[in-house]
Structure formats: structure tokens, C-alpha cells
Write an enzyme that holds these catalytic residues in place. Structure first.
Site, PDB file in Angstrom:
ATOM      1  N   CYS A   1       0.880  -1.163   0.000  1.00 40.92           N
ATOM      2  CA  CYS A   1       0.000   0.000   0.000  1.00 40.92           C
ATOM      3  C   CYS A   1       0.912   1.205   0.000  1.00 40.92           C
ATOM      4  O   CYS A   1       1.553   1.511   0.998  1.00 40.92           O
ATOM      5  CB  CYS A   1      -0.914   0.032   1.221  1.00 40.92           C
ATOM      6  SG  CYS A   1      -1.885   1.546   1.309  1.00 40.92           S
TER       7      CYS A   1
ATOM      8  N   CYS B   1      -0.730   4.330   2.424  1.00 34.95           N
ATOM      9  CA  CYS B   1      -0.601   4.226   3.883  1.00 34.95           C
ATOM     10  C   CYS B   1      -0.301   2.779   4.244  1.00 34.95           C
ATOM     11  O   CYS B   1       0.830   2.358   4.168  1.00 34.95           O
ATOM     12  CB  CYS B   1      -1.824   4.767   4.605  1.00 34.95           C
ATOM     13  SG  CYS B   1      -3.419   4.260   3.972  1.00 34.95           S
ATOM     14  N   SER B   2      -1.298   2.010   4.600  1.00 35.86           N
ATOM     15  CA  SER B   2      -1.030   0.644   5.025  1.00 35.86           C
ATOM     16  C   SER B   2      -2.281  -0.198   4.877  1.00 35.86           C
ATOM     17  O   SER B   2      -2.564  -1.036   5.718  1.00 35.86           O
ATOM     18  CB  SER B   2      -0.581   0.635   6.476  1.00 35.86           C
ATOM     19  OG  SER B   2      -1.551   1.329   7.245  1.00 35.86           O
ATOM     20  N   CYS B   3      -3.047   0.040   3.817  1.00 30.65           N
ATOM     21  CA  CYS B   3      -4.249  -0.752   3.582  1.00 30.65           C
ATOM     22  C   CYS B   3      -3.826  -2.214   3.444  1.00 30.65           C
ATOM     23  O   CYS B   3      -2.802  -2.515   2.824  1.00 30.65           O
ATOM     24  CB  CYS B   3      -4.971  -0.273   2.333  1.00 30.65           C
ATOM     25  SG  CYS B   3      -5.528   1.441   2.498  1.00 30.65           S
TER      26      CYS B   3
END
Lengths: 112, 204
Positions: free
Chosen positions: B108, B111-113
Site C-alpha cells: 500500500c 498508507c497501510s491498507c
């Protein structure tokens, strides 16, 4: 890297209790319909981008600092938690910790 | 946090960000916007109930049940929801299959999906700037650092997650596992193999 991971103890899901707390508060607000997740993700990625300009984020503590920062700004904009109120309650918690004898549960004094 | 063994005259003061979170929690609870019991439930779920074992079960089932696999690749969201794995954030789940010709890897960049219901909370490296930037730019180099070397004939495709779409890699079933049942197979499926930065374990 992957070989070591199999031998070492599994890394905890959340490295610090407050990481779990801020995560849970955010998920709870989303589930209560206070905001849609894509809206959160967009704001959060903006914060990460901004913070990552000055240094390389390692995805650990700095990740949750960015998370908390995003949530604070978001809640301030929504009027759900204004910065002045947050600061007051924060210092009330600090006082409570500093005046509660070790081993006793820490509670905020009753509100007037 | 450093914690000496000598007696503390007062309760140990949590770090500053922890107090900020407590303050938010207190205010939101007072306003009735969140319920502390719901917070505990969320933490318990992510700490104890959700993790890569969910994704591993999906992968093992896909390895043994061709109809399930076909449905999974077609539209994973309802298929994994049937197993009880659905996104609390209403995201769409996409499963991408590794083949001898193509290796898949998930990142991702924003961000950090991450496919929470199937893999839990992402590891630190997944959230790091280094991985997020380099996975797209030099995937083979990143894979090599994870100990994964692919044949030259295999291409690498990198999937960039979003808040709406989360990817899970369906790794190739290791050779020599014909006799194993679903449960034994799921034990071979590592978290990294479902992100694409690893391969399944090979039976001993």
C-alpha cells in the site's frame, strides 16, 4: 529475513498498549458511522506523506504517532474533541497518575 | 518503557501519546460517541481472533477445492464473507493467483491498507516507508531481501492496495503435498506468502 521470523517469537500485534487503543478508538468511530474508512485512509496517508518528508518512517512507533496526529486533527475539525478539551483531560489524567498510589487503579476525579 | 524494580510512590505515568489517546477516549466516551466495552472487543478481536490463520484457511481451501478457488478468483468478497471473514470497513477483497509465469506482491503505497479480516494487523515492515516505496520500484530486489528468488521467466506484478480494495496473494501449492488435507496444508501457508514477500513452507 523470513527464516529468522520463523525461529523468533511472533511479533506482537500491537507493540504498545496505546497503539491498540488509538486503533480501536478509530475503528469504533468508523463503525459508529462518524466517518467512512476511505476518508480516514486519505487523511492518514497525507499525514504519513508529510511526516515521511523529513525522515524515513519505520512503520513502528512513528506510524502510530502519525495515526494519533491524524485522529486528533480529524476530531478537532469535527468538533467531537476540541484541542483545549483534550489538553485539559490529558493533564487531568497525568495528575491522576501522579497522585494515585502505586498499585491502585487510576481514575479521573468525578467531574464537577 | 523503562520500569525499575524499586517501589514507585505513585502509579507509573504512561508515555505522552498514551495520555493523549486516553484523553480522546474519555471525551468521546463522555459524549456517547464510543463505548469503552466496544474498544475492548475491537482490541480482543484484532489481537486474538483475526490473523494470518484466516487467510491460510482460505488458501488451503482454494488448493483443495477447484470450485471454491474459481469463485474466489472471480469475486473474493462474498466467498470469504461466507467463511466469516468480512471487512469491517466495507472494503472489497481481491485474490490474485501466483502462477509459474507471474508472481504477485502486495503493497500500500499510500498508507497501510491491508486485508485485515484475512491477515490481521500488518507487520511493521509493511507499514515502513522503505517497503512502501521500494516494493513498486524494485520488487525483485525487495523479494531477494526476503529470501525469495524467482526464475527469470517469472514476472512480478505489484498490487497497490487502497482503502476500498485489499489484495491477498494465492500462492502456488508446494509440490509433494498431494496427500495433505486442508488443515495440514493451511499450516504451510505463511503470512508473507499471502502478501507475496514469501513462499509457502515445504512439508518436512
Amino acid at each position: 529475513m523470513s527464516d529468522c521470523a520463523e525461529i523468533a517469537a511472533p511479533e506482537p500485534v500491537f507493540a504498545e498498549p496505546w497503539h491498540a487503543q488509538v486503533f480501536a478508538v478509530t475503528v469504533a468511530l468508523n463503525e459508529a458511522g462518524r466517518f467512512a474508512w476511505p476518508e480516514w485512509a486519505a487523511r492518514f496517508s497525507e499525514t504519513l506523506k508529510r511526516n515521511g518528508l523529513s525522515r524515513d518512517l519505520d512503520g513502528g512507533d512513528d506510524y502510530f504517532h502519525a495515526w494519533l496526529e491524524t485522529l486528533e486533527v480529524f476530531l478537532a475539525e469535527q468538533g467531537a474533541a476540541l484541542p483545549g478539551d483534550v489538553a485539559d483531560v490529558q493533564s487531568a489524567w497525568e495528575d491522576a497518575y501522579l497522585t494515585t498510589p502505586h498499585g491502585q487503579p487510576v481514575r479521573l476525579p468525578q467531574r464537577r | 518503557m523503562p520500569h525499575d524494580s524499586h517501589d514507585h510512590p505513585h502509579a507509573l505515568l504512561p508515555p505522552e501519546p498514551a495520555l493523549r489517546v486516553k484523553a480522546l477516549e474519555t471525551i468521546l466516551t463522555r459524549k456517547g460517541l464510543i463505548d469503552p466495552a466496544a474498544l475492548d472487543e475491537i482490541i480482543d478481536t484484532y489481537q486474538n481472533k483475526i490473523g494470518p490463520q484466516n487467510g491460510a484457511r482460505v488458501v488451503a481451501k482454494a488448493w483443495t477445492d477447484p470450485d471454491f478457488k474459481a469463485a474466489l478468483l472471480e469475486d473474493a468478497t462474498p466467498v470469504v464473507a461466507d467463511l466469516g471473514y468480512y471487512g469491517r470497513q466495507g472494503e472489497h477483497m481481491v485474490v490474485v493467483e501466483n502462477t509459474p509465469e507471474q508472481h504477485n506482491m502486495v503493497v500500500c503505497t499510500l498508507c497501510s491498507c491491508y486485508p485485515w479480516p484475512l491477515l490481521g494487523i500488518p507487520p511493521g515492515w509493511y507499514k515502513s516507508d522503505a517497503y512502501r516505496a521500494r516494493a513498486v520500484r524494485e520488487p525483485r530486489k525487495v523479494l531477494a531481501e526476503f529470501g525469495v528468488s524467482l526464475p527469470e521467466t517469472s514476472s512480478v506484478r505489484v498490487w497497490d492496495s487502497t482503502a476500498e480494495v485489499r489484495y491477498l496473494v494465492l500462492p502456488m501449492r508446494p509440490e509433494g503435498t498431494e496427500a495433505l488435507d486442508e488443515e495440514a496444508l493451511s499450516a504451510l501457508v505463511t503470512r508473507d506468502s499471502m502478501i507475496g514477500t514469501g513462499l509457502p513452507k515445504v512439508p518436512a
